[in-house]
Design an enzyme around this catalytic site. Structure first.
Site, PDB file in Angstrom:
ATOM      1  N   GLU A 257       0.804  -1.227   0.000  1.00  0.00           N
ATOM      2  CA  GLU A 257       0.000   0.000   0.000  1.00  0.00           C
ATOM      3  C   GLU A 257       0.836   1.277   0.000  1.00  0.00           C
ATOM      4  O   GLU A 257       0.883   2.012   1.001  1.00  0.00           O
ATOM      5  CB  GLU A 257      -0.981  -0.017   1.183  1.00  0.00           C
ATOM      6  CG  GLU A 257      -1.914  -1.225   1.138  1.00  0.00           C
ATOM      7  CD  GLU A 257      -2.962  -1.237   2.250  1.00  0.00           C
ATOM      8  OE1 GLU A 257      -2.897  -0.380   3.136  1.00  0.00           O
ATOM      9  OE2 GLU A 257      -3.840  -2.107   2.206  1.00  0.00           O
TER      10      GLU A 257
ATOM     11  N   GLU B 103      -5.995  -8.119  -0.522  1.00  0.00           N
ATOM     12  CA  GLU B 103      -6.665  -7.918   0.776  1.00  0.00           C
ATOM     13  C   GLU B 103      -8.117  -7.549   0.531  1.00  0.00           C
ATOM     14  O   GLU B 103      -8.422  -6.725  -0.335  1.00  0.00           O
ATOM     15  CB  GLU B 103      -6.048  -6.755   1.573  1.00  0.00           C
ATOM     16  CG  GLU B 103      -4.775  -7.078   2.282  1.00  0.00           C
ATOM     17  CD  GLU B 103      -4.224  -5.888   3.083  1.00  0.00           C
ATOM     18  OE1 GLU B 103      -5.011  -5.028   3.527  1.00  0.00           O
ATOM     19  OE2 GLU B 103      -2.995  -5.842   3.234  1.00  0.00           O
TER      20      GLU B 103
HETATM   21  O1  IFM Z   1      -4.834  -3.585   8.778  1.00  0.00           O
HETATM   22  C1  IFM Z   1      -4.689  -2.980   7.537  1.00  0.00           C
HETATM   23  C2  IFM Z   1      -3.483  -3.532   6.827  1.00  0.00           C
HETATM   24  O2  IFM Z   1      -2.318  -3.332   7.562  1.00  0.00           O
HETATM   25  C3  IFM Z   1      -3.298  -2.882   5.475  1.00  0.00           C
HETATM   26  N1  IFM Z   1      -4.519  -2.868   4.727  1.00  0.00           N
HETATM   27  C4  IFM Z   1      -5.724  -2.456   5.364  1.00  0.00           C
HETATM   28  C5  IFM Z   1      -5.905  -3.198   6.663  1.00  0.00           C
HETATM   29  C6  IFM Z   1      -7.211  -2.752   7.361  1.00  0.00           C
HETATM   30  O3  IFM Z   1      -7.154  -1.394   7.652  1.00  0.00           O
END
Ligand code: IFM
Length: 441
Positions: free
Chosen positions: A168, A352
């Site tokens: 990210e 994710e």
């Molecule tokens: O917990 C985070 C993760 O570290 C990165 N992506 C989003 C998740 C939820 O906020």
């Protein structure tokens, strides 16, 4: 129940679960160095109850139990990250052998259970010693990150299934240096411009280092948010386009087209480091897949403030406990857009997707129908994208277990497994059992 079966998806489709090092390991164990998240959390007002990742989920001490829980789900792949500060406590120099041993055991433990190790090299725990040198603002970070990559790959590069350098980049750049909500908590446009660019430069540098080791299946993982105008006005449309350019198109454009959108340059250009255009040959070093982390959409309107002059609004759909609107169409639409406009035939993974909720243990069990329903509607979106010919190859759920949700501490529970943060007892939730059943079907 999960209304999807494994057989509904292509044969080589990967189902996985994801975590990250600082959020679960317990960073006070095993000789890990101090990180900028420890510093950020120790500064009053930054993190709920000033909580940090010192204990996490005690995963460092419960590795075997957690590997068995992953195996019990029947997933194909486990997406985890290594901590830069655990491998190199000072960010550079002498590696921490105990840390390398831990990741060695983790990778071997996954392989012994028939699970593909999907590694992320950086999920936000920058060693404090490098933060002291300017962290992501300092162009040298690309070289430091390349050296860390090299150190780690000499140890586990022969056995990992896939690698993405940075999780990210929007969070590393914008959220941490412009919004100030993540470490190092800056609100500074010059720092933002530099961090946004250097994070991509570090990504490309790491890919080149790993290619030098002959490694394959290397990718990039970005978080994307579906940005829609809050109303029908031309001002809202323009603000949403600006938001979309900063959040999404900057990273896709940089990685896959070797250019930054004009809508971002109109604000950041004066603050970018000299000669930034010359870095695109490194930034665009070819990858083998692209990863998308997706949670929600955001409704955007104008704001009477200096650039980027947008305001954020919550929509009318149900929200998760993060206050994020549940909007699965955005996942489908983003997958289609990414393939059509940026990545073409390149394999895509949803790296994710998941939701937080105030889950509680009652009578020894955790009933989380909301999460099962969230997964069902997002898997519907995945199927719609596959039907639209998106070369989608896998779907990872965030997260394996409840963990440290950064500035929000330990109270936002994203896990398929409930964690009691006093005893560290693990209790698989109903969603864990439902997923295991679906994956067996
Ligand atoms: O917990 C985070 C993760 O570290 C990165 N992506 C989003 C998740 C939820 O906020």
């Amino acid at each position: 129940m999960i209304t999807h079966k494994r057989s509904d998806f292509p044969q080589d489709f990967q189902f996985g679960v994801a975590t990250s090092s600082y959020q679960i390991e317990g960073h006070s164990f095993g000789g890990a160095g101090r990180t900028h998240w420890d510093d950020f959390a120790a500064t009053p007002g930054n993190v709920v109850r000033a909580e940090n990742g010192a204990l996490g989920c005690d995963h460092y001490n419960r590795l075997e139990e957690d590997l068995d829980l992953i195996a019990g789900l029947g997933v194909d792949t486990y997406r985890f990250s290594t901590s830069w500060a655990r491998v190199l406590p000072e960010g550079r120099g002498t590696p921490n052998q105990e840390g390398l041993d831990f990741y060695d055991r983790l990778v071997d433990g996954l392989l012994a259970r028939g699970i593909n190790p999907a590694l992320t090299l950086y999920h936000w725990e920058l060693p404090s010693a490098l933060a002291d040198l300017g962290g992501w603002r300092n162009r040298d970070i690309a070289g430091w990150f390349g050296d860390y990559t090299d150190t780690l790959m000499r140890r586990i590069g022969d056995r990992v299934w896939s690698v993405a350098p940075i999780n990210e980049p929007w969070c590393v750049g914008w959220l941490s240096h412009f919004v100030g909500a993540h470490a190092p908590g800056l609100r500074d446009i010059r720092a933002t411009a530099r961090a946004m660019h250097h994070v991509l430069l570090a990504h490309g540098t790491a890919i080149q280092v790993m290619r030098g080791h002959g490694m394959k299946n290397l990718g990039a993982v970005c978080n994307f948010e579906w940005a829609a105008p809050v109303d029908d006005s031309a001002e809202a449309a323009a603000a949403a386009a600006r938001y979309d350019a900063i959040y999404n198109r900057f990273f896709l454009g940089g990685l896959f087209k070797g250019e930054y959108p004009d809508l971002v340059l109109e604000g950041l250009d004066p603050h970018l480091p000299k000669g930034w255009q010359d870095d695109f040959d490194v930034i665009t070093t070819p990858v083998d897949w692209s990863g998308l982390n997706y949670y929600t959409r955001n409704l955007i309107g104008p704001a009477a403030t200096p650039w980027p002059s947008y305001s954020e609004h919550t929509g009318e759909l149900p929200l998760t406990s993060m206050g994020w609107e549940i909007y699965p169409d955005g996942l489908r639409d983003f997958l289609i857009r990414m393939a059509r406009e940026y990545t073409g035939d390149l394999p895509i993974y949803v790296t994710e997707n998941g939701m937080s909720a105030p889950d509680q243990i009652t009578g020894g069990a955790v009933d989380d129908p909301h999460r099962i329903s969230y997964l069902n509607v997002h898997l519907d979106a995945v199927k719609q994208a596959l039907a639209a010919d998106v070369p989608l190859k896998g779907y990872y759920i965030w997260s394996l277990m409840d963990n440290y949700e950064w500035a929000l501490g330990y109270e936002k529970r994203f896990g398929l497994i409930h964690v009691d943060f006093e005893s560290f007892a693990r209790t698989p939730k109903a969603s864990y059992h439902a997923l295991a059943q679906a994956l067996r079907s």
